[in-house]
Design an enzyme around this catalytic site. Structure first.
Site, PDB file in Angstrom:
ATOM      1  N   HIS A   1       5.189  -8.080   3.462  1.00  0.00           N
ATOM      2  CA  HIS A   1       4.051  -7.428   4.134  1.00  0.00           C
ATOM      3  C   HIS A   1       2.977  -8.421   4.519  1.00  0.00           C
ATOM      4  O   HIS A   1       1.779  -8.098   4.518  1.00  0.00           O
ATOM      5  CB  HIS A   1       3.447  -6.337   3.234  1.00  0.00           C
TER       6      HIS A   1
ATOM      7  N   ASN B   1       4.624   3.415   2.769  1.00  0.00           N
ATOM      8  CA  ASN B   1       5.219   2.906   4.018  1.00  0.00           C
ATOM      9  C   ASN B   1       5.235   4.018   5.058  1.00  0.00           C
ATOM     10  O   ASN B   1       4.877   5.156   4.749  1.00  0.00           O
ATOM     11  CB  ASN B   1       6.669   2.464   3.767  1.00  0.00           C
TER      12      ASN B   1
HETATM   13 FE1  HDE Z   1       5.725  -3.569  -2.131  1.00  0.00          FE
HETATM   14  N1  HDE Z   1       4.885  -5.299  -2.640  1.00  0.00           N
HETATM   15  N2  HDE Z   1       7.041  -3.778  -3.608  1.00  0.00           N
HETATM   16  N3  HDE Z   1       6.643  -1.824  -1.633  1.00  0.00           N
HETATM   17  N4  HDE Z   1       4.362  -3.287  -0.745  1.00  0.00           N
HETATM   18  C1  HDE Z   1       3.814  -5.883  -2.010  1.00  0.00           C
HETATM   19  O1  HDE Z   1       2.024  -7.004  -3.055  1.00  0.00           O
HETATM   20  C2  HDE Z   1       6.972  -4.671  -4.628  1.00  0.00           C
HETATM   21  C3  HDE Z   1       7.745  -1.251  -2.221  1.00  0.00           C
HETATM   22  C4  HDE Z   1       4.165  -2.174   0.027  1.00  0.00           C
HETATM   23  O2  HDE Z   1      -1.180  -4.211   2.679  1.00  0.00           O
HETATM   24  C5  HDE Z   1       3.383  -7.139  -2.682  1.00  0.00           C
HETATM   25  O3  HDE Z   1       0.065  -7.966  -2.420  1.00  0.00           O
HETATM   26  C6  HDE Z   1       8.008  -4.463  -5.579  1.00  0.00           C
HETATM   27  C7  HDE Z   1       7.897   0.104  -1.834  1.00  0.00           C
HETATM   28  C8  HDE Z   1       3.060  -2.353   0.904  1.00  0.00           C
HETATM   29  O4  HDE Z   1      -1.586  -5.564   0.981  1.00  0.00           O
HETATM   30  C9  HDE Z   1       4.260  -7.219  -3.882  1.00  0.00           C
HETATM   31  C10 HDE Z   1       8.756  -3.423  -5.109  1.00  0.00           C
HETATM   32  C11 HDE Z   1       6.872   0.362  -0.977  1.00  0.00           C
HETATM   33  C12 HDE Z   1       2.566  -3.623   0.663  1.00  0.00           C
HETATM   34  C13 HDE Z   1       5.138  -6.003  -3.746  1.00  0.00           C
HETATM   35  C14 HDE Z   1       8.142  -3.005  -3.891  1.00  0.00           C
HETATM   36  C15 HDE Z   1       6.094  -0.839  -0.870  1.00  0.00           C
HETATM   37  C16 HDE Z   1       3.380  -4.179  -0.371  1.00  0.00           C
HETATM   38  C17 HDE Z   1       3.448  -8.353  -1.819  1.00  0.00           C
HETATM   39  C18 HDE Z   1      10.013  -2.817  -5.722  1.00  0.00           C
HETATM   40  C19 HDE Z   1       6.581   1.655  -0.223  1.00  0.00           C
HETATM   41  C20 HDE Z   1       1.404  -4.318   1.362  1.00  0.00           C
HETATM   42  C21 HDE Z   1       2.118  -8.972  -1.902  1.00  0.00           C
HETATM   43  C22 HDE Z   1       9.745  -2.120  -6.964  1.00  0.00           C
HETATM   44  C23 HDE Z   1       6.447   2.810  -1.099  1.00  0.00           C
HETATM   45  C24 HDE Z   1       0.118  -3.929   0.739  1.00  0.00           C
HETATM   46  C25 HDE Z   1       1.282  -7.969  -2.460  1.00  0.00           C
HETATM   47  C26 HDE Z   1      -0.987  -4.628   1.518  1.00  0.00           C
HETATM   48  C27 HDE Z   1       3.169  -5.456  -0.949  1.00  0.00           C
HETATM   49  C28 HDE Z   1       6.013  -5.720  -4.703  1.00  0.00           C
HETATM   50  C29 HDE Z   1       8.681  -1.960  -3.052  1.00  0.00           C
HETATM   51  C30 HDE Z   1       4.962  -0.937  -0.002  1.00  0.00           C
HETATM   52  C31 HDE Z   1       5.072  -8.485  -4.012  1.00  0.00           C
HETATM   53  C32 HDE Z   1       8.247  -5.290  -6.854  1.00  0.00           C
HETATM   54  C33 HDE Z   1       9.016   1.045  -2.290  1.00  0.00           C
HETATM   55  C34 HDE Z   1       2.541  -1.329   1.926  1.00  0.00           C
HETATM   56  O5  HDE Z   1       3.496  -7.147  -5.051  1.00  0.00           O
END
Ligand code: HDE
Length: 484
Positions: A55, A128
């Site tokens: 992201h 999302n």
């Molecule tokens: Fe993320 N995700 N994600 N994700 N995600 C990040 O946080 C993570 C997942 C989503 O505008 C990270 O600051 C794991 C689902 C958005 O700043 C990180 C897993 C959904 C954003 C991270 C998921 C999301 C992130 C990257 C599996 C939708 C941007 C840097 C368990 C429901 C937020 C950060 C923004 C960002 C981890 C799966 C949505 C790495 C471990 C499912 C919208 O922390």
């Protein structure tokens, strides 16, 4: 604001010359005592904070959320209580796989991260533009993202890795179908819906709980972009979505979304035909219809992108009283991952930055840490319990207790039916939508270098719907699976 227009150093001293480095004699070597030069070059080297590991490319906006249907029967969260109640919020939209400088109009889910600055602390709903996800256990996320990023040897995107992972993780089929369909490339960030995706728990003032799923329905409608237009824009204007959102708000064309929830009685989770905590599955709207909650309006652009969008930190763990986690294994993993990412990317005191700072008094015994610029709570008592009237916990704010059963173990979800909902999605599509879906998948799978991967993935499409699998196989010039 100073009354002079003096250029200064970061320590506030007026600068004498910002055009010429100081040298020994007219043509002599530059002098190390030109500390303005040294500071300017050194700060420049440190302007970038690490981009988000996923992201990375995003756009943000400020706005408000207004309750249109009181939810206090279901949750005590003040942000959702009382018609007319308004809460300031900030949203960040994003793509998933691309780097900070990548194109907006790629085929990819879009992040839909909302921070409500509520009177009980910040509530972050980090979703999302799709109600589901590719996988359903956090432990697989780093591997999945590795296949979405660049091949470690070629530094190029690697379709063989992408489809190898998906064909060996059939739980991805539903989201793959969604991604490869028309909604895989939104026309703009204003013309797409947003979802919390996971199941969450709401708790009312009497301590009664229900399960909920969030839906932000765009008032602009859902409009998508065809792949050929998207490819063209990716070259001509890679920031097309960012620009569209900024310009719309700048000219007062404020985008809005209606927020709905699906509400499931707690006990239904034991008998529902799909595991309600499996984020690769949706709940039928017939079973649990949408209930209106309120309206989100975006009406102010950031003043400074780095300060407000790049430094924004969202966490699914930022709950407020009345909203709690469900046992969804993806959500559970995220409860650790986000705050950990923020400590690494922005710093341990990231919640003190203006964009992240709650609009309520933060009172706790956390002290120090890098860039602790809020006065570090002065000389107030710095431990608890204490005899000096420091802030105390309130048992009324405890998370609600709930029963757990079984053994501690690493176990898969019970159901492996990854085909019914993916097939339902395919069968919901019009003939034109199916044709575009098939063409997109065939084009995406063609570069896969190993036929066994393609054949394995075709089996999954076929199990979802024989026509689906047949059309992909024919498009790839591969044998149609025998009845599976
Ligand atoms: Fe993320 N995700 N994600 N994700 N995600 C990040 O946080 C993570 C997942 C989503 O505008 C990270 O600051 C794991 C689902 C958005 O700043 C990180 C897993 C959904 C954003 C991270 C998921 C999301 C992130 C990257 C599996 C939708 C941007 C840097 C368990 C429901 C937020 C950060 C923004 C960002 C981890 C799966 C949505 C790495 C471990 C499912 C919208 O922390």
């Amino acid at each position: 604001m100073s009354n002079s227009n003096n250029l200064t150093t970061s320590w506030g001293a007026p600068v004498g010359d910002n055009q010429n480095s100081m040298t020994a004699g007219h043509r002599g070597p530059t002098l190390i005592q030109d500390v303005h030069l040294l500071e300017k070059l050194a700060h420049f080297n440190r302007e970038r904070v690490p981009e988000r590991v996923v992201h990375a490319k995003g756009a943000g906006a400020h706005g408000y959320f207004e309750v249109t249907n009181d939810m206090s029967d279901y949750t005590k969260a003040k942000v959702f209580n009382g018609v007319g109640k308004r809460t300031p919020m900030f949203i960040r939209f994003s793509t998933v796989a691309g780097e900070l400088g990548s194109a907006d109009t790629v085929r990819d889910p879009r992040g839909f991260a909302v921070k409500f600055y509520t009177e009980e602390g910040n509530y972050d709903l980090v979703g999302n533009n799709t109600p589901i996800f590719f996988i359903r256990d956090a432990i697989k996320f780093p591997d999945f993202i590795h296949t979405q990023k660049r091949d470690p040897r070629t530094h190029l995107k690697n379709p063989t890795a992408v489809w190898d992972f998906w064909s060996l993780s059939p739980e991805s089929l539903h989201q793959v179908t969604y991604l490869m369909g028309d909604r895989g490339i939104p026309a703009t960030l204003r013309h797409m819906n947003g979802y919390g995706s996971h199941t969450f728990k709401w708790v009312n003032p009497e301590g009664e709980a229900v399960w909920v799923k969030y839906h932000f329905i765009s008032e602009q409608g859902v409009k998508n972009m065809t792949a050929d237009v998207a490819d063209k824009l990716a070259g001509e204007n890679p920031d097309y979505h960012t620009e569209d959102l900024f310009n719309a708000i700048e000219k007062g064309d404020f985008p809005a979304w209606k927020l709905f929830v699906q509400i499931m009685p707690l006990e239904d989770a034991n008998t529902y035909r799909f595991d309600p905590f499996d984020v690769t599955k949706v709940w039928s709207h017939k079973d649990y219809p949408l209930v209106e909650v309120g309206r989100m309006v975006l009406n102010q652009n950031p003043e400074n992108y780095f300060a407000e969008v790049e430094q924004a930190t969202f966490s699914p763990g930022n709950f407020v009283p009345g909203i709690e986690a469900s046992p969804d294994k993806m959500l559970q993993g995220r409860l650790f991952a986000y705050a950990d990412a923020h400590r690494y990317r922005v710093g341990v005191n990231h919640n003190q930055l203006p964009i992240n700072r709650p609009r309520v008094e933060v009172q706790n015994y956390q002290r120090d840490g890098q860039m602790r610029f809020d006065g570090n709570v002065g000389g107030s008592v710095y431990y608890e319990p204490n005899s000096f009237g420091g802030p105390k916990e309130g048992s009324q704010h405890k998370q609600t207790a709930f029963a757990v059963t079984g053994q501690a173990d690493s176990v898969a979800y019970d159901s492996d039916d990854h085909y019914t909902q993916a097939g339902d999605l395919y069968r919901l599509m019009s003939e034109e939508e199916r044709t575009r879906l098939v063409n997109t998948i065939v084009a995406a799978m063609k570069p896969v270098t190993i036929n066994e991967i393609k054949l394995r993935q075709i089996q999954h499409f076929y199990k979802a719907d024989p026509e689906y699998g047949t059309r992909i196989a024919e498009g790839l010039g591969l044998p149609v699976p025998q009845e599976v």
